[in-house]
Design a protein around this motif. Structure first.
Motif: not given
Ligand SMILES: [Zn+2]
Length: 162
Positions: A144-152, A134-137
């Motif tokens: 700081g990896l929550s940006q959608p553009e983060t490369n998996p 869930a959000e925040g967990e």
């Protein structure tokens, strides 16, 4: 280790029998491939009945929890299990299209139905394809990896270098 219950499925349904029990997630071998840990217990309740059209039916209710891998941070997450499956017992040939418009699936009737195996099938079908915290967990949030553009793959590389 406890005994694996087997039932005569048609007799179970026609006589309206019920069966309850619980099984450790770690005792379900096919689930281990999709889960992060073997933590958790699944309680089950199996009920046999005849529906309005006199079809032989089973209703399987599952409740408990298991720990799939969050697809964002790849850590274990607790997933609450609550599944109710209705299954039509088919004697003889299974017609794979017969239940397309129905609210149940069809399975072949058998004198030796493996209840835990059936439970495992239904649980595998019910698990989300890409579970997420869930959000925040999620660890990915605090890192700081929550940006959608983060490369998996960058996340994977970060995990490996720890
Ligand atoms: Zn996560």
């Amino acid at each position: 280790m406890f005994a694996q219950p087997f039932i005569d499925s048609s007799e179970f349904a026609s006589q309206g029998k019920e069966l309850r029990g619980e099984v450790a997630v770690s005792a379900l071998p096919r689930l281990q491939d999709v889960l992060a840990t073997g933590e958790g217990v699944i309680r089950y309740e199996l009920r046999g009945y005849l529906d309005k059209e006199d079809r032989l039916m089973l209703e399987l209710s599952l409740e408990g929890s298991c720990q799939p891998r969050c697809q964002r941070c790849l850590e274990a997450m607790t997933y609450p299990v609550r599944v109710i499956s209705r299954l039509h017992l088919v004697e003889g040939e299974l017609d794979e299209f017969a239940d397309e418009d129905e609210a149940f699936d069809s399975i072949a009737a058998t004198h030796q139905l493996d209840v835990v195996g059936l439970l495992e099938d239904e649980l595998l079908l019910a698990l989300p394809f890409a579970p997420r915290h869930a959000e925040g967990e999620c660890v990915a949030d605090s890192a700081g990896l929550s940006q959608p553009e983060t490369n998996p793959f960058a996340v994977l590389a970060g995990l490996k270098s720890k």
